[in-house]
Scaffold this motif. Structure first.
Motif: not given
Lengths: 216, 792
Positions: A81, A84, A114, A117-118, A121-122, B706-708, B710-711, B714-715
């Protein structure tokens, strides 16, 4: 070196083959088997398409797909982490990603989500993302149900396979599935093309001179 | 024991390309009856025939009883007419000289080998020059040749015999003769018009006795070249459906030796002519590429319309190694210089390939470049025609240089172009240097990153300028055994030498100023003191990962120093890869076998190494590489490890010490996370998500990933059960004022990172929140530090 042979040059071992090169980034929690998965894939291939690398964090491997040779440059990332925030450097410009989780550790599945998702998005808009539920050989310790991950992948538009780097289950299949999904435009020779573009145009000369002298 | 392939008659010599076939060997086999005659010939007869022949002339005599080749008779030289006999042992399928341990699977290979290196012989065997004129058309006549013909090395009758039927081909030749460093070029068209009698008539009068005393040494060298050339010949022929046979016929070229010079009536040899000239060795690969150039139209306009002529000329040049001093010098590629003693192969398995690396051909172009225009009053024709031949000659020279040292050739060529007063490229380089020196020195100037990007852009346009030169194009096209990326890297390297080298110190000082001003150095230094005691465990490495011992670390430090001293970013990356390799080595040194170390372990280990290195200098080097590397070079392995180096340095500089203000780190981290979306994010969005986070905290079980941000958004809506640990923190997160407790919480969690993955993840999530708060402030940092990863 054969896999580095470009289609644009005449001395290729596969002159008739289109060569596509892709950057693939590996994401996932620490110790979910990212490296093992890729290494299993690489070792399972023919040597002639293998490129020697200094370590397992970066691997290059080509697979043949019909008339196309798909070369993956595989960028591994540190799953801890704390690192990250460095990930965007790695998935920058990647055309494909494999997000790996461990089916025996639900938290790694959450982390995988996650990442997805990232990326969505990115990362590059057209990035092909595959979700790999690794360590499928440890079925008795399974804590992430296949259906759950499958449903998630379908909803999110991902490729999904449960894999086992240990037994090689679905490893090649996963990479082949990604290869099939990649756009097959010949990406091999951007530099070559650039060189000839430079030759054909008259302007760059004048331009560069002007630019250099203009600063004086 | 040498290994031979019976299939195609090639020896298993690891020399450049397995595709090459040795035509000389085939020719030798074809006329074996001539040099290894049958029954009527005995030792005495052979001696009689050889007597008076040039050194190296030889015949093999068969045993009268077994008909097996039994004696190799070699002329030691004409001074005393001595002939040395060597017994040939044939054991089953292998032939060898009794004095030597080397054995060969057939006689032709034996002869072939001893024509390249003398080994136990007094002199190298001499292969008649005319044999190179043998083509597919007249190949069948080889078998009809007799020993007398074989020993006829003066080329007069033999050459005529072989070539008379194709007289037109004699015309295609170029002569380059060196005397006093002057270069004489004869246009083939001139030869075509006026014949070449004037060129050759005095050649035949050259007394063989004038051979220098170091004859043997020269012979060895020249025959080595012959060997290389023969490979080229065959290969080129096989690629070229219509063999350049005609050109081969004109291979009047001889080995380069000072005694040759007087044979050229154009330029009388002066007394102070250096005693030796070096034959340049041709490249087989580059020769192949010549037809390609012709077909793509990239040949200079003045090049003869048949690109094959170039090829043929190149082929010709390779045959000049034939050790026949009396031959007409229709084509000669010679250069003042020192004889380079060829390596003496200890066995057939390590042949003249060694020579490839020992020979520098780089001065070919220089010589040609500087001497081409020099007037030669004695030879107006050569002068007049020089320009016409120039381009073609250039092609030939490139063909000759080929694989020997492409990098050096290219570098030298680029250097020349940059030295050419008033030339386009020279002016461009000059402008680049001046502008770079001026630009970076401007105190009100651009940021470090922008400056470096400008430099990179200028380098790119310099490269484009360079690539527009036909000579550079041809040089590159002649390199066929490298990938495009490698070729581009070569071009970059040569460009760096002329353009980047003069400004690298200045660029470094600019980066240093920039990094000092933006606080990176300060952060690095302060974090270094905090982190330097951290072991691999604290850095996140898994158990069992080895770390470099003190000796390895010392070597790594030396490499870092070397890397810093290099001015070329490409070169720096190469050194970086070496460092990474040794880190891997240390990682696996004590590991259980089969353990795989990917990025999970490599990044911590690299970070560990960096914490024991000069991070400030490494930061400069990393910036330098990141910004000045050709973007295409950022791919691949070099790109990966450079990214990793950058990432590890970034991790150190953005590390959040326990009680220190978190602000800078937040900005830094934010800049990394947001570089993709920088243009679309706004502060108000961040605030909105701050509130969302509160909601999510209460409800979200999935907080870990949830480290972004955007996350988070959304969440936030999805209901999850609340983690007790998180509930405690709800209040603090609802506004920016909650930062202080957040810091404390974070510290606590950092300590418990390994015990509590969830808490750890939560920390990251909060970091993201804080990031958004500081987005605006982060903008500048963003721009500064991360231009290199900007999209587009």
């Amino acid at each position: 070196m054969s896999s580095r042979t470009s289609g644009g040059r005449s001395n290729g071992t596969l002159p008739q083959t289109k060569i596509c090169q892709f950057k693939l980034v590996l994401l996932g929690d620490m110790a979910v088997g990212k490296s093992s998965l890729v290494l299993r894939f690489v070792k399972g291939q023919f040597d002639e398409f293998q490129e020697t690398t200094i370590g397992a964090a970066f691997l290059a491997q080509s697979v043949c797909l019909d008339d196309t040779t798909v070369k993956f440059e595989i960028w591994d990332t540190a799953g801890q982490e704390r690192y990250h925030s460095l990930a965007p450097m790695y998935y920058r410009g990647a055309q494909a990603a494999i997000v790996v989780f461990d089916i025996t550790k639900p938290e790694t599945f959450e982390r995988a989500k996650a990442w997805v998702k990232e990326l969505q998005r990115q990362a590059s808009p057209n990035i092909v993302i595959a979700l790999a539920g690794n360590k499928a050989d440890l079925a008795e310790k399974r804590l992430v149900e296949y259906e759950e991950a499958q449903t998630y992948a379908e909803d999110t538009g991902l490729l999904f396979m449960e894999t086992s780097a240990k037994t090689a289950m679905n490893v090649n299949e996963l990479f082949l599935a990604i290869a099939k999904k990649m756009p097959k435009t010949d990406t091999q020779n951007p530099t070559h093309a650039a060189r000839h573009r430079g030759v054909n145009l008259q302007d760059p000369d004048a331009h560069s001179t002007r630019a250099c002298c203009g600063g004086n | 024991m040498a290994v031979h392939s019976q299939v195609n008659g090639t020896t298993a010599i690891p020399w450049r390309s397995s595709r090459r076939r040795l035509s000389l060997l085939e020719q030798l086999k074809g006329c074996q009856e001539a040099w290894c005659p049958g029954a009527p010939w005995d030792r005495e007869g052979a001696h009689a025939a050889i007597c008076g022949a040039p050194a190296g002339s030889f015949l093999v005599v068969r045993d009268s009883v077994t008909s097996q080749p039994s004696v190799l008779c070699v002329s030691a030289g004409e001074e005393n007419g001595a002939i040395v006999d060597y017994t040939i042992k044939s054991t089953g399928k292998a032939f060898q000289l009794s004095e030597s341990r080397l054995s060969f699977s057939d006689l032709a290979q034996l002869v072939f080998f001893y024509s390249l290196t003398r080994d136990v012989l007094a002199v190298c065997l001499s292969i008649p020059r005319w044999i190179y004129g043998v083509t597919d058309k007249n190949k069948d006549r080889l078998s009809q040749l007799e020993p007398k013909t074989w020993l006829c090395s003066s080329a007069d009758q033999c050459t005529d015999e072989m070539t008379q039927r194709e007289p037109e081909t004699v015309m295609c030749s170029i002569q380059l003769t060196s005397t006093n460093g002057a270069l004489c070029i004869i246009n083939p068209l001139y030869l075509h018009e006026h014949g070449d009698d004037w060129l050759t008539q005095r050649v035949s009068m050259a007394p063989a006795a004038k051979q220098p005393t170091n004859y043997r040494r020269e012979r060895r060298l020249s025959t080595t070249r012959t060997w290389a050339g023969s490979g080229l010949t065959k290969r080129a022929v096989s690629l070229d459906q219509e063999p350049s046979a005609t050109l081969m016929e004109s291979s009047g070229l001889t080995r380069a030796k000072s005694a040759d010079s007087p044979h050229c009536p154009q330029i009388p040899l002066t007394a102070d002519t250096p005693g030796g000239v070096v034959l340049r060795r041709p490249s087989q690969d580059s020769a192949i590429s010549l037809p390609h150039r012709g077909s793509t139209g990239s040949l200079p306009p003045s090049t003869p319309t048949t690109p094959r002529n170039s090829l043929g000329a190149a082929l010709d040049l390779q045959r000049q190694g034939s050790p026949v001093p009396q031959s007409p010098h229709r084509v000669s590629w010679i250069e003042d210089g020192v004889w380079l003693p060829p390596p003496r192969p200890s066995s057939l398995l390590q042949p003249p390939s060694l020579e490839l690396d020992s020979l520098s051909i780089s001065s070919i172009e220089e010589e040609q470049e500087s001497q081409m225009p020099s007037p030669s009053p004695h030879h107006p024709s050569a002068h007049r025609l020089a320009d016409k031949v120039k381009n073609r000659l250039s092609a030939v020279s490139q063909a000759l240089g080929g694989l020997v040292c492409q990098k050096k050739r290219l570098t030298n060529r680029v250097q020349e172009l940059s030295d050419r007063k008033g030339g386009l490229f020279a002016e461009a380089v000059k402008g680049f240097v001046e502008m770079t020196l001026k630009r970076g020195a401007d105190p009100d100037g651009v940021t470090g990153s922008e400056f470096l990007q400008e430099v990179r852009a200028l380098l790119t346009s310099l490269r484009e300028t360079l690539l527009d030169f036909p000579e550079i194009q041809m040089l590159l096209d002649s390199i066929t055994d490298l990938s495009d990326a490698e070729i581009d890297s070569l071009v970059e390297l040569s460009l760096h030498k002329v353009a980047l080298k003069p400004v690298s110190v200045h660029i470094y000082s600019c980066i240093r100023t920039s990094r000092t001003n933006d606080g990176t150095f300060k952060r690095l230094q302060s974090n270094l003191s905090l982190l330097e005691k951290n072991g691999m465990e604290e850095l996140g490495g898994s158990a069992g990962v080895g770390i470099p011992d003190s000796a390895s670390l010392e070597r790594i430090q030396q490499r870092w120093t070397t890397m810093h001293e290099a001015y070329s970013p490409n070169k720096k990356v190469q050194i970086l890869l070496k460092v990474c390799k040794s880190i891997y080595h240390s990682m696996t040194a004590n590991a259980s076998s089969g353990q795989i170390f990917g990025a999970d372990d490599f990044l911590p280990c690299l970070t560990w190494v960096l914490l024991r290195s000069d991070v400030l200098t490494l930061q400069l080097d990393t910036d330098y590489m990141m910004e000045l590397l050709d973007p295409t070079q950022l791919q691949g392995e070099g790109g990966y490890y450079l990214t990793t180096l950058y990432a590890a340095l970034y991790y150190i500089s953005s590390f959040q010490p326990r009680l220190a203000a978190r602000q800078l780190s937040v900005e830094a981290q934010h800049s990394l996370n947001q570089w993709h979306r920088r243009r679309t994010l706004h502060c108000n969005q961040s605030r909105r998500s701050m509130h969302r986070r509160t909601i999510r905290r209460q409800t979200c079980r999935e907080r870990g990933p949830q480290n972004s941000e955007t996350e988070t958004e959304n969440k936030g809506e999805s209901g999850r059960e609340t983690d007790p640990d998180e509930s405690q923190q709800q209040t603090e997160s609802s506004s920016s004022e909650a930062l202080q407790p957040l810091r404390e919480e974070m510290e606590r969690e950092q300590e418990g990172e390994h015990q509590s993955e969830t808490a750890h993840q939560e920390e990251v999530m909060r970091n993201e929140q804080a990031d958004r708060q500081t987005l605006c402030r982060a903008e500048e940092e963003d721009k500064r530090g991360l231009e290199w990863i900007k999209e587009e």
